[in-house]
Motif scaffolding. Sequence first.
Motif, PDB file in Angstrom:
ATOM      1  N   ALA A  97      38.494  43.432  28.825  1.00  0.00           N
ATOM      2  CA  ALA A  97      39.516  42.757  28.456  1.00  0.00           C
ATOM      3  C   ALA A  97      39.281  42.763  26.838  1.00  0.00           C
ATOM      4  N   GLY A  98      37.913  42.956  26.410  1.00  0.00           N
ATOM      5  CA  GLY A  98      37.600  42.960  24.905  1.00  0.00           C
ATOM      6  C   GLY A  98      37.354  41.598  24.516  1.00  0.00           C
ATOM      7  N   LEU A  99      37.011  40.353  25.352  1.00  0.00           N
ATOM      8  CA  LEU A  99      36.846  39.221  25.265  1.00  0.00           C
ATOM      9  C   LEU A  99      35.399  38.412  25.438  1.00  0.00           C
ATOM     10  N   GLU A 100      35.164  37.310  25.067  1.00  0.00           N
ATOM     11  CA  GLU A 100      33.697  36.859  25.085  1.00  0.00           C
ATOM     12  C   GLU A 100      33.795  35.838  26.202  1.00  0.00           C
ATOM     13  N   TRP A 101      33.259  36.177  27.248  1.00  0.00           N
ATOM     14  CA  TRP A 101      33.143  35.208  28.584  1.00  0.00           C
ATOM     15  C   TRP A 101      32.646  33.880  28.319  1.00  0.00           C
ATOM     16  N   GLN A 102      31.755  33.632  27.199  1.00  0.00           N
ATOM     17  CA  GLN A 102      31.331  32.352  27.035  1.00  0.00           C
ATOM     18  C   GLN A 102      32.348  31.518  26.363  1.00  0.00           C
ATOM     19  N   LYS A 103      33.334  31.860  25.948  1.00  0.00           N
ATOM     20  CA  LYS A 103      34.218  31.029  25.373  1.00  0.00           C
ATOM     21  C   LYS A 103      35.312  30.510  26.496  1.00  0.00           C
ATOM     22  N   PHE A 104      35.093  30.856  27.545  1.00  0.00           N
ATOM     23  CA  PHE A 104      36.331  30.648  28.637  1.00  0.00           C
ATOM     24  C   PHE A 104      35.962  30.208  29.816  1.00  0.00           C
ATOM     25  N   VAL A 105      34.750  30.414  30.264  1.00  0.00           N
ATOM     26  CA  VAL A 105      34.286  30.237  31.796  1.00  0.00           C
ATOM     27  C   VAL A 105      33.641  28.834  31.678  1.00  0.00           C
ATOM     28  N   ARG A 106      34.107  28.028  32.878  1.00  0.00           N
ATOM     29  CA  ARG A 106      33.359  26.754  33.090  1.00  0.00           C
ATOM     30  C   ARG A 106      33.088  26.860  34.810  1.00  0.00           C
ATOM     31  N   GLN A 107      32.123  25.998  35.126  1.00  0.00           N
ATOM     32  CA  GLN A 107      31.637  26.037  36.596  1.00  0.00           C
ATOM     33  C   GLN A 107      32.485  24.415  36.798  1.00  0.00           C
ATOM     34  N   THR A 167      36.560  38.024  43.068  1.00  0.00           N
ATOM     35  CA  THR A 167      36.486  39.324  42.270  1.00  0.00           C
ATOM     36  C   THR A 167      38.268  39.055  41.495  1.00  0.00           C
ATOM     37  N   ARG A 168      38.926  38.837  42.712  1.00  0.00           N
ATOM     38  CA  ARG A 168      40.669  38.817  42.017  1.00  0.00           C
ATOM     39  C   ARG A 168      40.740  37.696  41.291  1.00  0.00           C
ATOM     40  N   LYS A 169      40.272  36.457  41.613  1.00  0.00           N
ATOM     41  CA  LYS A 169      40.401  35.466  40.953  1.00  0.00           C
ATOM     42  C   LYS A 169      39.989  35.485  39.338  1.00  0.00           C
ATOM     43  N   ILE A 170      38.948  36.181  39.379  1.00  0.00           N
ATOM     44  CA  ILE A 170      38.156  36.478  38.014  1.00  0.00           C
ATOM     45  C   ILE A 170      39.167  37.465  37.246  1.00  0.00           C
ATOM     46  N   CYS A 171      39.396  38.475  37.828  1.00  0.00           N
ATOM     47  CA  CYS A 171      40.371  39.632  37.127  1.00  0.00           C
ATOM     48  C   CYS A 171      41.423  39.113  36.723  1.00  0.00           C
ATOM     49  N   ARG A 172      42.237  38.439  37.565  1.00  0.00           N
ATOM     50  CA  ARG A 172      43.606  37.780  37.234  1.00  0.00           C
ATOM     51  C   ARG A 172      43.561  36.882  36.210  1.00  0.00           C
ATOM     52  N   ALA A 173      42.559  35.852  36.434  1.00  0.00           N
ATOM     53  CA  ALA A 173      42.356  35.010  35.117  1.00  0.00           C
ATOM     54  C   ALA A 173      42.306  35.577  33.724  1.00  0.00           C
ATOM     55  N   VAL A 174      41.129  36.527  33.769  1.00  0.00           N
ATOM     56  CA  VAL A 174      40.875  37.203  32.434  1.00  0.00           C
ATOM     57  C   VAL A 174      42.004  37.755  31.875  1.00  0.00           C
ATOM     58  N   ALA A 175      43.017  38.541  32.742  1.00  0.00           N
ATOM     59  CA  ALA A 175      44.198  39.328  32.170  1.00  0.00           C
ATOM     60  C   ALA A 175      45.235  38.099  31.651  1.00  0.00           C
ATOM     61  N   ALA A 176      45.287  36.946  32.281  1.00  0.00           N
ATOM     62  CA  ALA A 176      46.210  35.889  31.966  1.00  0.00           C
ATOM     63  C   ALA A 176      45.541  35.538  30.519  1.00  0.00           C
ATOM     64  N   GLU A 219      41.355  28.927  30.109  1.00  0.00           N
ATOM     65  CA  GLU A 219      39.797  28.980  30.612  1.00  0.00           C
ATOM     66  C   GLU A 219      40.021  29.630  32.238  1.00  0.00           C
ATOM     67  N   LEU A 220      38.755  29.932  32.765  1.00  0.00           N
ATOM     68  CA  LEU A 220      38.493  30.245  34.059  1.00  0.00           C
ATOM     69  C   LEU A 220      37.367  29.373  34.684  1.00  0.00           C
ATOM     70  N   VAL A 221      37.966  28.553  35.713  1.00  0.00           N
ATOM     71  CA  VAL A 221      37.013  27.551  36.583  1.00  0.00           C
ATOM     72  C   VAL A 221      36.705  28.379  37.662  1.00  0.00           C
ATOM     73  N   LEU A 222      35.264  28.423  37.692  1.00  0.00           N
ATOM     74  CA  LEU A 222      34.544  28.848  38.875  1.00  0.00           C
ATOM     75  C   LEU A 222      33.443  27.975  39.906  1.00  0.00           C
ATOM     76  N   GLY A 223      33.064  28.394  40.845  1.00  0.00           N
ATOM     77  CA  GLY A 223      31.973  27.693  41.618  1.00  0.00           C
ATOM     78  C   GLY A 223      30.810  28.232  40.906  1.00  0.00           C
TER      79      GLY A 223
END
Length: 327
Positions: A267-277, A195-204, A212-216
Amino acid sequence: MKRAFITGIEGQDGSYLAELLLAKNYEVHGIFRHSTNGGAVNLRHLKADPQIFERTLFLHPAELDDVDSIRVPLEQCAPDEIYHLASQSHVGASFEKVEETCRITGLGALRLLELTRKLPKAPRFFHASSSEIFGSPEQSPQDETTPVNPITPYGCAKAFGTQMTRIYRKNFGLFAVNGILFNHESPRRGENFVTRKICRAVAAIKAGRRQELVLGDTSAQRDWGHARDYVRGMWLALQHDTPEDFVFATGKLHRVQDIVELAFQAAGLEWQKFVRQEKQFFRPADPRQVIGNAAKAKNLLDWQPEISFEQTIAEMMAAELHAVLNL
Ligand code: GDR
């Protein structure tokens, strides 16, 4: 005035619990690791308050690995209640640090139980157990009767601590309680939990500092609550007439993907542009269908969660955006 002793006081749960107990007029003692030098952010506001720090809140350096370093402040404090929250609590990391996890998380609980038993007047003892003790259970939702069958080193270490707590309750007459805690989050969550990893990355990303935000596994599901609700449960469990184990959970499942969508939306952003697994963040084993039934806590303690999943992520995003952008 009641006295409480908290291990892991600098963590998310420890800091909220310290606030709760101080508000209830407890004298609170906590141990912190030498490596943090007592400078953890979660306690900064309490340490800055001269009405509180070293008047009703006392911090002592100690290591779970070193019994004597805990015994001295524990004996000095002579608490009415002990909350054992400290552990190596990252499930993913427990696959890399198997022995260390068993030592800190499993044996650490046993050490605290043994120290507690030997105090002249044995205090009430709370062990922060985990839904990870159930592994990938066949029974859903899980409650206090669900078979213990961990599938991760962390879950196995917690299962050891949980069973030892029961053994000390049955055989040594300790008022020892397991709170079987399902995932619980807040702006004070450690940075490598999802949760925190995602929220921090989105704010950054919003601030233009990351691309980008890289997740499992974003299809992974959990029963996520808010830490403030869960520390209230810990306290209630120790006020009950008899020592019992309690599940603390919301009974609602969400996906990692739901957090992603809520956070980017905030954050008013589209997640599709930034998230990768990426495989690196997938776990060798990851429990499925982890969802709790907290009916016992509701019936006996009148406990139920008050803060929703959506409110929790909104609070976390607000804190991250404020930290990065002063929004
Ligand atoms: P968990 O929490 O392992 O359930 O343990 P975590 O937030 O680490 O993982 C939750 C789920 O998200 C998936 N996931 C990722 N997790 C992390 N950390 N990083 C990623 O990039 C990522 N991508 C997907 C995980 O695989 C998992 O399914 C927490 C801890 O607080 C324990 O100490 C506690 O006992 C349990 O909750 C209940």
